[in-house]
Design a protein around this motif. Structure first.
Motif, mmCIF file in Angstrom:
data_model
loop_
_atom_site.group_PDB
_atom_site.id
_atom_site.type_symbol
_atom_site.label_atom_id
_atom_site.label_comp_id
_atom_site.label_asym_id
_atom_site.label_seq_id
_atom_site.Cartn_x
_atom_site.Cartn_y
_atom_site.Cartn_z
ATOM 1 N N GLU A 20 0.830 -1.209 0.000
ATOM 2 C CA GLU A 20 0.000 0.000 0.000
ATOM 3 C C GLU A 20 0.862 1.256 0.000
ATOM 4 O OE1 GLU A 20 -2.589 -0.788 3.333
ATOM 5 O OE2 GLU A 20 -4.077 -1.750 2.031
ATOM 6 N N GLN A 21 1.958 1.260 0.751
ATOM 7 C CA GLN A 21 2.869 2.406 0.755
ATOM 8 C C GLN A 21 3.461 2.648 -0.629
ATOM 9 O OE1 GLN A 21 5.834 1.470 3.695
ATOM 10 N NE2 GLN A 21 4.400 1.672 5.399
ATOM 11 N N GLU A 22 3.649 1.583 -1.374
ATOM 12 C CA GLU A 22 4.225 1.693 -2.719
ATOM 13 C C GLU A 22 3.174 2.049 -3.764
ATOM 14 O OE1 GLU A 22 7.428 1.622 -3.547
ATOM 15 O OE2 GLU A 22 8.113 1.208 -1.509
ATOM 16 N N GLY A 23 1.923 2.187 -3.353
ATOM 17 C CA GLY A 23 0.889 2.661 -4.267
ATOM 18 C C GLY A 23 0.002 1.595 -4.873
ATOM 19 N N TYR A 24 0.130 0.369 -4.450
ATOM 20 C CA TYR A 24 -0.738 -0.689 -4.959
ATOM 21 C C TYR A 24 -2.060 -0.695 -4.195
ATOM 22 C CZ TYR A 24 3.305 -2.616 -7.383
ATOM 23 O OH TYR A 24 4.379 -2.791 -8.203
ATOM 24 N N VAL A 25 -3.097 -1.187 -4.851
ATOM 25 C CA VAL A 25 -4.408 -1.336 -4.226
ATOM 26 C C VAL A 25 -4.597 -2.817 -3.915
ATOM 27 C CG1 VAL A 25 -6.895 -1.131 -4.580
ATOM 28 C CG2 VAL A 25 -5.352 0.617 -5.508
ATOM 29 N N LEU A 26 -4.786 -3.137 -2.640
ATOM 30 C CA LEU A 26 -5.036 -4.519 -2.246
ATOM 31 C C LEU A 26 -6.540 -4.763 -2.250
ATOM 32 C CD1 LEU A 26 -2.476 -5.004 0.658
ATOM 33 C CD2 LEU A 26 -2.210 -5.514 -1.766
ATOM 34 N N LEU A 27 -6.949 -5.778 -2.976
ATOM 35 C CA LEU A 27 -8.370 -6.042 -3.158
ATOM 36 C C LEU A 27 -8.951 -6.858 -2.006
ATOM 37 C CD1 LEU A 27 -8.349 -6.917 -6.952
ATOM 38 C CD2 LEU A 27 -8.921 -4.733 -5.875
ATOM 39 N N GLU A 28 -10.209 -6.645 -1.749
ATOM 40 C CA GLU A 28 -10.959 -7.409 -0.746
ATOM 41 C C GLU A 28 -11.202 -8.812 -1.309
ATOM 42 O OE1 GLU A 28 -12.615 -8.828 2.298
ATOM 43 O OE2 GLU A 28 -11.943 -6.743 2.400
ATOM 44 N N LEU A 29 -10.971 -9.832 -0.496
ATOM 45 C CA LEU A 29 -11.060 -11.215 -0.962
ATOM 46 C C LEU A 29 -12.407 -11.880 -0.706
ATOM 47 C CD1 LEU A 29 -7.534 -12.474 0.154
ATOM 48 C CD2 LEU A 29 -8.224 -11.568 -2.083
ATOM 49 N N ASP A 30 -13.294 -11.239 0.030
ATOM 50 C CA ASP A 30 -14.580 -11.865 0.367
ATOM 51 C C ASP A 30 -15.368 -12.364 -0.850
ATOM 52 O OD1 ASP A 30 -14.222 -11.761 3.082
ATOM 53 O OD2 ASP A 30 -15.336 -9.897 3.345
ATOM 54 N N PRO A 31 -15.368 -11.639 -1.988
ATOM 55 C CA PRO A 31 -16.147 -12.137 -3.130
ATOM 56 C C PRO A 31 -15.681 -13.495 -3.674
ATOM 57 C CG PRO A 31 -15.629 -9.813 -3.420
ATOM 58 C CD PRO A 31 -14.851 -10.278 -2.229
ATOM 59 N N VAL A 32 -14.438 -13.886 -3.370
ATOM 60 C CA VAL A 32 -13.926 -15.163 -3.880
ATOM 61 C C VAL A 32 -13.541 -16.115 -2.743
ATOM 62 C CG1 VAL A 32 -13.164 -14.259 -6.113
ATOM 63 C CG2 VAL A 32 -11.627 -14.150 -4.133
ATOM 64 N N ARG A 33 -14.075 -15.893 -1.569
ATOM 65 C CA ARG A 33 -13.723 -16.698 -0.385
ATOM 66 C C ARG A 33 -13.970 -18.185 -0.617
ATOM 67 N NH1 ARG A 33 -10.090 -15.936 2.600
ATOM 68 N NH2 ARG A 33 -10.694 -13.776 2.771
ATOM 69 N N LYS A 34 -15.072 -18.553 -1.281
ATOM 70 C CA LYS A 34 -15.356 -19.969 -1.537
ATOM 71 C C LYS A 34 -14.278 -20.588 -2.423
ATOM 72 C CE LYS A 34 -20.340 -19.988 -0.908
ATOM 73 N NZ LYS A 34 -21.643 -20.176 -1.538
ATOM 74 N N ASP A 35 -13.820 -19.847 -3.411
ATOM 75 C CA ASP A 35 -12.747 -20.339 -4.280
ATOM 76 C C ASP A 35 -11.457 -20.529 -3.485
ATOM 77 O OD1 ASP A 35 -14.306 -20.297 -6.635
ATOM 78 O OD2 ASP A 35 -13.909 -18.162 -6.895
ATOM 79 N N ILE A 36 -11.134 -19.572 -2.646
ATOM 80 C CA ILE A 36 -9.906 -19.630 -1.836
ATOM 81 C C ILE A 36 -9.949 -20.819 -0.887
ATOM 82 C CG2 ILE A 36 -8.608 -18.446 -0.014
ATOM 83 C CD1 ILE A 36 -9.488 -15.786 -1.343
ATOM 84 N N ASP A 37 -11.076 -21.033 -0.261
ATOM 85 C CA ASP A 37 -11.200 -22.084 0.744
ATOM 86 C C ASP A 37 -11.091 -23.497 0.165
ATOM 87 O OD1 ASP A 37 -11.432 -20.148 2.693
ATOM 88 O OD2 ASP A 37 -13.616 -20.301 2.847
ATOM 89 N N ARG A 38 -11.124 -23.614 -1.131
ATOM 90 C CA ARG A 38 -10.983 -24.926 -1.776
ATOM 91 C C ARG A 38 -9.537 -25.419 -1.772
ATOM 92 N NH1 ARG A 38 -12.850 -24.350 -7.471
ATOM 93 N NH2 ARG A 38 -12.312 -26.543 -7.536
ATOM 94 N N TYR A 39 -8.587 -24.537 -1.462
ATOM 95 C CA TYR A 39 -7.173 -24.884 -1.557
ATOM 96 C C TYR A 39 -6.482 -24.758 -0.204
ATOM 97 C CZ TYR A 39 -8.163 -24.367 -6.482
ATOM 98 O OH TYR A 39 -8.706 -24.495 -7.728
ATOM 99 N N VAL A 40 -5.531 -25.644 0.038
ATOM 100 C CA VAL A 40 -4.749 -25.608 1.268
ATOM 101 C C VAL A 40 -3.654 -24.558 1.161
ATOM 102 C CG1 VAL A 40 -3.191 -26.944 2.745
ATOM 103 C CG2 VAL A 40 -5.219 -28.025 1.757
ATOM 104 N N ASN A 41 -3.025 -24.462 -0.019
ATOM 105 C CA ASN A 41 -1.884 -23.577 -0.202
ATOM 106 C C ASN A 41 -1.952 -22.925 -1.578
ATOM 107 O OD1 ASN A 41 0.586 -22.326 -0.428
ATOM 108 N ND2 ASN A 41 1.799 -24.130 0.060
ATOM 109 N N LEU A 42 -2.310 -21.670 -1.625
ATOM 110 C CA LEU A 42 -2.442 -20.979 -2.907
ATOM 111 C C LEU A 42 -1.107 -20.698 -3.588
ATOM 112 C CD1 LEU A 42 -5.359 -20.558 -1.721
ATOM 113 C CD2 LEU A 42 -5.437 -18.577 -3.197
ATOM 114 N N ALA A 43 -0.009 -20.890 -2.879
ATOM 115 C CA ALA A 43 1.304 -20.714 -3.499
ATOM 116 C C ALA A 43 1.689 -21.939 -4.330
ATOM 117 C CB ALA A 43 2.363 -20.443 -2.432
ATOM 118 N N LYS A 44 0.998 -23.052 -4.099
ATOM 119 C CA LYS A 44 1.313 -24.285 -4.827
ATOM 120 C C LYS A 44 0.037 -24.972 -5.278
ATOM 121 C CE LYS A 44 5.707 -25.161 -2.692
ATOM 122 N NZ LYS A 44 6.392 -25.774 -1.578
#
Length: 162
Positions: free
Chosen positions: A60-84
């Motif tokens: 945020e200090q560098e000027g990026y906008v971090l998005l709210e994740l609630d609209p895709v919470r169901k998609d996120i919860d399907r995975y244990v590790n989003l980095a892999k």
């Protein structure tokens, strides 16, 4: 003429401010014998949250906008590790309208040896834009914070030397 000059000088900052990031947080991968024997250390979960805040604040200090994740919470919860997850992070980021997906991991091998990584990937292509890994020694607040600040300073937001 002055307006044109101002726009020319600040155009990079204005463009960056519009870049949207889906920050999915960090995953703690713990293969240590300490956790196997003693259970999860609550201090590590607090450190994980604090490191995520360090990352979010810096972006945020560098000027990026971090998005709210609630609209895709169901998609996120399907995975244990989003980095892999073979690109699930960028697919979910695209659903949000993000330009980038930001994911990372903290891997604890023991109370002495930990590894941190952070990856910023283009949402539309999955291409790695920036990334960094650091090995840290010591399982305490200072080592965790110093490790992530090192990645941010030396891999993500490197200042050009003049």
């Amino acid at each position: 003429m002055r307006l044109f000059l101002l726009l020319f000088l600040f155009a990079p900052a204005i463009c960056k401010a519009q870049e949207k990031v889906a920050f999915f947080g960090l995953t703690l991968l713990d293969t240590s014998l300490q956790t196997t024997e003693l259970g999860q250390d609550p201090a590590e979960l607090e450190r994980l949250a604090a490191v995520e805040k360090i990352i979010a604040d810096r972006f945020e200090q560098e000027g990026y906008v971090l998005l709210e994740l609630d609209p895709v919470r169901k998609d996120i919860d399907r995975y244990v590790n989003l980095a892999k997850c073979y690109g699930c992070d960028t697919r979910i980021a695209t659903k949000l309208g993000a330009d980038f997906a930001l994911v990372g991991e903290v891997q604890k091998t023991s109370n002495l040896i930990l590894s941190m990584n952070l990856q910023l990937r283009a949402a539309d292509t999955g291409e790695l834009v920036k990334g960094g890994v650091v090995e840290i020694r010591g399982n305490n607040d200072e080592s965790w914070y110093r490790g992530m600040r090192y990645i941010l300073k030396n891999r993500f937001f490197v200042r050009e030397k003049k």
